[in-house]
Design a protein around this motif. Structure first.
Motif, PDB file in Angstrom:
ATOM      1  N   PRO A  42      44.264  92.719 -73.589  1.00  0.00           N
ATOM      2  CA  PRO A  42      43.247  91.651 -73.512  1.00  0.00           C
ATOM      3  C   PRO A  42      43.184  90.785 -74.759  1.00  0.00           C
ATOM      4  O   PRO A  42      42.761  89.628 -74.683  1.00  0.00           O
ATOM      5  CB  PRO A  42      41.938  92.431 -73.296  1.00  0.00           C
ATOM      6  CG  PRO A  42      42.223  93.817 -73.744  1.00  0.00           C
ATOM      7  CD  PRO A  42      43.669  94.058 -73.460  1.00  0.00           C
ATOM      8  N   LEU A  75      44.927  87.326 -74.596  1.00  0.00           N
ATOM      9  CA  LEU A  75      44.429  86.225 -73.772  1.00  0.00           C
ATOM     10  C   LEU A  75      44.567  84.893 -74.505  1.00  0.00           C
ATOM     11  O   LEU A  75      44.332  84.791 -75.710  1.00  0.00           O
ATOM     12  CB  LEU A  75      42.958  86.455 -73.422  1.00  0.00           C
ATOM     13  CG  LEU A  75      42.663  87.416 -72.260  1.00  0.00           C
ATOM     14  CD1 LEU A  75      41.193  87.834 -72.269  1.00  0.00           C
ATOM     15  CD2 LEU A  75      43.021  86.779 -70.915  1.00  0.00           C
ATOM     16  N   ASP A  80      43.715  81.225 -69.465  1.00  0.00           N
ATOM     17  CA  ASP A  80      43.776  82.471 -68.717  1.00  0.00           C
ATOM     18  C   ASP A  80      42.407  82.719 -68.079  1.00  0.00           C
ATOM     19  O   ASP A  80      41.511  81.884 -68.183  1.00  0.00           O
ATOM     20  CB  ASP A  80      44.162  83.631 -69.644  1.00  0.00           C
ATOM     21  CG  ASP A  80      45.609  83.540 -70.129  1.00  0.00           C
ATOM     22  OD1 ASP A  80      46.421  82.874 -69.447  1.00  0.00           O
ATOM     23  OD2 ASP A  80      45.922  84.108 -71.193  1.00  0.00           O
ATOM     24  N   LEU A  87      39.338  85.886 -66.684  1.00  0.00           N
ATOM     25  CA  LEU A  87      38.813  87.242 -66.543  1.00  0.00           C
ATOM     26  C   LEU A  87      38.282  87.340 -65.120  1.00  0.00           C
ATOM     27  O   LEU A  87      37.300  86.671 -64.772  1.00  0.00           O
ATOM     28  CB  LEU A  87      37.722  87.507 -67.576  1.00  0.00           C
ATOM     29  CG  LEU A  87      38.255  87.680 -69.002  1.00  0.00           C
ATOM     30  CD1 LEU A  87      37.236  87.209 -70.031  1.00  0.00           C
ATOM     31  CD2 LEU A  87      38.626  89.139 -69.245  1.00  0.00           C
ATOM     32  N   PHE A 146      39.004  81.833 -69.309  1.00  0.00           N
ATOM     33  CA  PHE A 146      38.948  82.197 -70.732  1.00  0.00           C
ATOM     34  C   PHE A 146      39.275  80.975 -71.596  1.00  0.00           C
ATOM     35  O   PHE A 146      40.212  80.229 -71.317  1.00  0.00           O
ATOM     36  CB  PHE A 146      39.949  83.313 -71.026  1.00  0.00           C
ATOM     37  CG  PHE A 146      40.004  83.701 -72.481  1.00  0.00           C
ATOM     38  CD1 PHE A 146      39.034  84.515 -73.037  1.00  0.00           C
ATOM     39  CD2 PHE A 146      41.027  83.231 -73.299  1.00  0.00           C
ATOM     40  CE1 PHE A 146      39.076  84.857 -74.384  1.00  0.00           C
ATOM     41  CE2 PHE A 146      41.085  83.567 -74.639  1.00  0.00           C
ATOM     42  CZ  PHE A 146      40.104  84.390 -75.182  1.00  0.00           C
ATOM     43  N   ALA A 175      34.228  86.898 -76.338  1.00  0.00           N
ATOM     44  CA  ALA A 175      35.015  86.035 -75.459  1.00  0.00           C
ATOM     45  C   ALA A 175      34.196  84.817 -75.060  1.00  0.00           C
ATOM     46  O   ALA A 175      33.113  84.954 -74.475  1.00  0.00           O
ATOM     47  CB  ALA A 175      35.455  86.806 -74.217  1.00  0.00           C
ATOM     48  N   LEU A 187      33.450  91.295 -75.241  1.00  0.00           N
ATOM     49  CA  LEU A 187      34.643  91.543 -74.429  1.00  0.00           C
ATOM     50  C   LEU A 187      34.599  92.896 -73.739  1.00  0.00           C
ATOM     51  O   LEU A 187      34.888  92.997 -72.534  1.00  0.00           O
ATOM     52  CB  LEU A 187      35.902  91.452 -75.303  1.00  0.00           C
ATOM     53  CG  LEU A 187      37.227  91.742 -74.589  1.00  0.00           C
ATOM     54  CD1 LEU A 187      37.478  90.743 -73.470  1.00  0.00           C
ATOM     55  CD2 LEU A 187      38.380  91.743 -75.588  1.00  0.00           C
ATOM     56  N   TYR A 203      36.075  93.520 -65.105  1.00  0.00           N
ATOM     57  CA  TYR A 203      36.806  92.258 -65.237  1.00  0.00           C
ATOM     58  C   TYR A 203      38.218  92.526 -65.768  1.00  0.00           C
ATOM     59  O   TYR A 203      38.395  93.307 -66.700  1.00  0.00           O
ATOM     60  CB  TYR A 203      36.058  91.290 -66.153  1.00  0.00           C
ATOM     61  CG  TYR A 203      34.848  90.683 -65.479  1.00  0.00           C
ATOM     62  CD1 TYR A 203      34.942  89.475 -64.790  1.00  0.00           C
ATOM     63  CD2 TYR A 203      33.621  91.333 -65.486  1.00  0.00           C
ATOM     64  CE1 TYR A 203      33.841  88.929 -64.146  1.00  0.00           C
ATOM     65  CE2 TYR A 203      32.516  90.805 -64.841  1.00  0.00           C
ATOM     66  CZ  TYR A 203      32.629  89.597 -64.179  1.00  0.00           C
ATOM     67  OH  TYR A 203      31.542  89.064 -63.525  1.00  0.00           O
ATOM     68  N   PRO A 261      41.768  90.855 -67.318  1.00  0.00           N
ATOM     69  CA  PRO A 261      42.415  89.662 -67.893  1.00  0.00           C
ATOM     70  C   PRO A 261      43.654  89.299 -67.064  1.00  0.00           C
ATOM     71  O   PRO A 261      44.501  90.160 -66.796  1.00  0.00           O
ATOM     72  CB  PRO A 261      42.819  90.129 -69.296  1.00  0.00           C
ATOM     73  CG  PRO A 261      42.020  91.368 -69.556  1.00  0.00           C
ATOM     74  CD  PRO A 261      41.800  92.004 -68.228  1.00  0.00           C
ATOM     75  N   ARG A 291      46.715  85.998 -66.013  1.00  0.00           N
ATOM     76  CA  ARG A 291      47.390  84.769 -66.441  1.00  0.00           C
ATOM     77  C   ARG A 291      48.025  84.102 -65.238  1.00  0.00           C
ATOM     78  O   ARG A 291      48.799  84.720 -64.497  1.00  0.00           O
ATOM     79  CB  ARG A 291      48.452  85.103 -67.489  1.00  0.00           C
ATOM     80  CG  ARG A 291      49.261  83.913 -67.994  1.00  0.00           C
ATOM     81  CD  ARG A 291      49.918  84.279 -69.307  1.00  0.00           C
ATOM     82  NE  ARG A 291      48.900  84.544 -70.334  1.00  0.00           N
ATOM     83  CZ  ARG A 291      49.103  85.277 -71.421  1.00  0.00           C
ATOM     84  NH1 ARG A 291      50.294  85.833 -71.621  1.00  0.00           N
ATOM     85  NH2 ARG A 291      48.151  85.454 -72.306  1.00  0.00           N
TER      86      ARG A 291
END
Length: 573
Positions: free
Chosen positions: A480, A483, A487, A489, A499, A508, A529, A537, A539, A541
């Motif tokens: 994480p 990130l 990106d 969450l 993010f 975050a 976070l 949650y 992370p 991409r």
């Protein structure tokens, strides 16, 4: 003092390192069912792409009374945790106050509503009720950035002004942000035991440890020097309290490189700075709340836990630690695995505009910053219809009473999606703005975006991918801390946030479309976070960013927008 009912065996791993397989016992000191009665709290049931909503904050005053922010019912409940069978006092907030956080300091009841607002009992009334009283609050003042104690108190859990938008929108400064490590952090705390103090959080020996130095604000006398070290990497570190016995309390997060089993705890130190033990906070499987922990002058640690049918106020069990240099909180035996994708079928390809992180960030800020005039046609009639299952109108709160005024931000709209151009066109044609009736069927006659529609739009997707479908187009980010801006969450079936960056104190910063945290619009927020990770949650991409050399199934972006008001990218068996 709240004490555990029984103790369990712990395992000592290595010299000065402690591991555990279960936390000390917690005690439920009071429960409130869902509803609008005097001893109830407002609960908004969960739905697809909508997380369960309820009270957002818990705080304690100098006499040990607890205050629960029941913002859905427009009030604060006050009660004595030592007398759990007594009726709570009901403190009704002014109608124009819609807060997301609460701090009680001495006789001040302060709430966060985009800034700090101070409330007190109306003339002829007192917040020192006898139990079961109904007290009307009125606003005293709006505190500015010059009140360091108030601003710092709210920033403990992320209620703070977001950072510079310009730094994120510029590719050069954004690249510098990504590489930034933890920065020294100065916090101001109005403690029970020592009055107003300054706590300096100083990075020490990499990412796993800090020093906490405390001095009084009046005499600048150093009264505490604390050392905090975890096994993995520290997230948020917040100095919370000095109790009446001069013990120090520090909230901290331990975030492993895998992101799994992230933990949040309160460490307690003796007056001489020796680590005495920890309170492990039971965040697993709990919906997102803002201020979920508070410490009384007697040293009791309380946790706010939201459930589908109400809330529990939990007295957190204390676990002593002896001669431990590294705090190592292992996962609870009852911790559940993250939400799975069983039963979800994605039945569409993702047509995308050529997109990159720069465009994603620019699009996000455009959704947040759009200025538009709320006409009578956009506003609708009054009184508006109530949502099913709870007393709430269709219209997002930030639009209430703003007819014929300029407003900021795209409104939250359950089941709605589309581009910013599509939203503007529909608003200019007189479409209703926003819909927070998340338990009703989505309405095709309303404009705005819900959480996953907002993220879909920032990623340049032609269709609306729900939170359950996002894993088909976005790969998990293994660590994480890796990130990057753009990106996300994602909590499948519940909520998703874009993010933006890590704050200097390692929280975050995100952009989201939310009914609660944003009062019904697209806005920026800051969250610890580990709190997000522990609550499910993930992370992720997006696979199709051009600057990440990845693609998904794509043809060409359609010339016409898909119809708003219907879900398009997932099917449930």
């Amino acid at each position: 003092m709240l004490r555990p009912r029984r103790w369990i065996r712990v395992v000592i791993v290595g010299a000065g390192l402690l591991g555990t397989q279960a936390r000390a016992d917690d005690t439920v000191v009071r429960s409130f069912g869902g509803g609008s009665g005097a001893s109830m709290v407002g609960i908004v049931p969960a739905s697809e792409d909508v997380e369960l909503g309820g009270p957002q904050a818990i705080s304690v005053d100098g006499q040990g009374n607890l205050f629960v922010l029941d913002q859905i019912n427009g009030r604060i409940l006050q009660f004595d945790p030592k007398q759990p069978n007594s009726d709570p006092d009901v403190l009704r907030m002014p109608q124009d106050v819609q807060p997301t956080d609460l701090v009680v300091r001495n006789d001040d009841i302060m709430v966060w509503d985009g800034g700090v607002r101070t409330l007190k009992a109306a003339a002829g009334q007192s917040t020192r009720g006898l139990g079961g009283d109904v007290i009307q609050l009125e606003e005293v003042s709006s505190r500015g950035v010059d009140d360091r104690l108030a601003v710092s108190a709210f920033a403990q859990m992320g209620s703070q002004a977001p950072g510079s938008a310009a730094d994120l929108l510029d590719q050069n400064t954004r690249a510098a942000i990504i590489k930034t490590t933890r920065q020294p952090d100065r916090q101001y705390v109005a403690s029970r035991g020592k009055g107003s103090v300054i706590a300096d959080i100083i990075p020490d020996k990499g990412n796993a440890s800090v020093r906490v130095e405390i001095q009084t604000m009046v005499s600048n006398e150093t009264i505490g020097q604390l050392s905090l070290r975890v096994r993995n990497q520290l997230g948020a570190v917040e100095f919370l309290e000095i109790d009446n016995s001069d013990r120090f309390y520090v909230l901290a997060e331990d975030v492993p490189p895998s992101g799994k089993n992230a933990s949040t705890f309160v460490a307690r130190y003796a007056a001489n700075g020796r680590l005495e033990g920890i309170y492990e906070l039971p965040l697993e499987n709990a919906p997102l709340t803002r201020r979920f922990v508070t410490v009384s002058g007697d040293g009791d640690v309380y946790f706010l836990r939201t459930k589908p049918d109400g809330i529990e106020v939990v007295g957190v069990g204390f676990r002593p630690l002896n001669n431990v240099s590294i705090i190592d909180v292992r996962p609870s035996r009852t911790a559940a695995a993250p939400a799975s994708q069983t039963g979800v079928v994605v039945n569409t390809s993702a047509a995308v505009r050529p997109s990159n992180r720069q465009q994603a960030i620019e699009t996000a800020f455009a959704f947040e910053g759009i200025q538009w005039k709320l006409t009578q046609a956009n506003y609708g009639s009054d009184p508006d219809s109530q949502c099913s299952g709870f007393s709430r109108v269709r219209r997002p709160w930030y639009l209430q009473g703003k007819v014929n005024q300029e407003v900021r931000g795209v409104p939250y709209c359950w089941g709605c999606h589309g581009s910013l151009a599509n939203f503007r066109q529909r608003i200019e044609s007189g479409t209703l703005a926003g819909n927070v009736c998340t338990r009703n069927a989505p309405r095709p006659d309303v404009a705005g975006v819900d959480c996953s529609a907002f993220v879909s739009a920032t990623w340049g997707l032609s269709v609306h991918y729900t939170t359950a479908a996002i894993p088909a187009i976005a790969a998990p980010v293994a660590n994480p801390w890796d990130l990057k801006p753009g990106d996300a969450l994602n909590k499948p079936g519940s909520h998703v946030m874009l993010f933006l960056r890590f704050t200097p104190d390692r929280k975050a910063e995100v952009m989201e479309s939310s009914t609660g945290g944003c009062n019904g619009r697209v806005c920026r927020n800051v969250y610890p976070l580990a709190s997000l990770l522990s609550r499910g949650y993930v992370p992720v991409r997006f696979k199709a960013f051009a600057d990440d050399q990845a693609t998904v199934s794509a043809s060409a972006y359609p010339e016409t927008e898909p119809q708003a008001g219907r879900k398009t990218a997932s099917k449930r068996r």
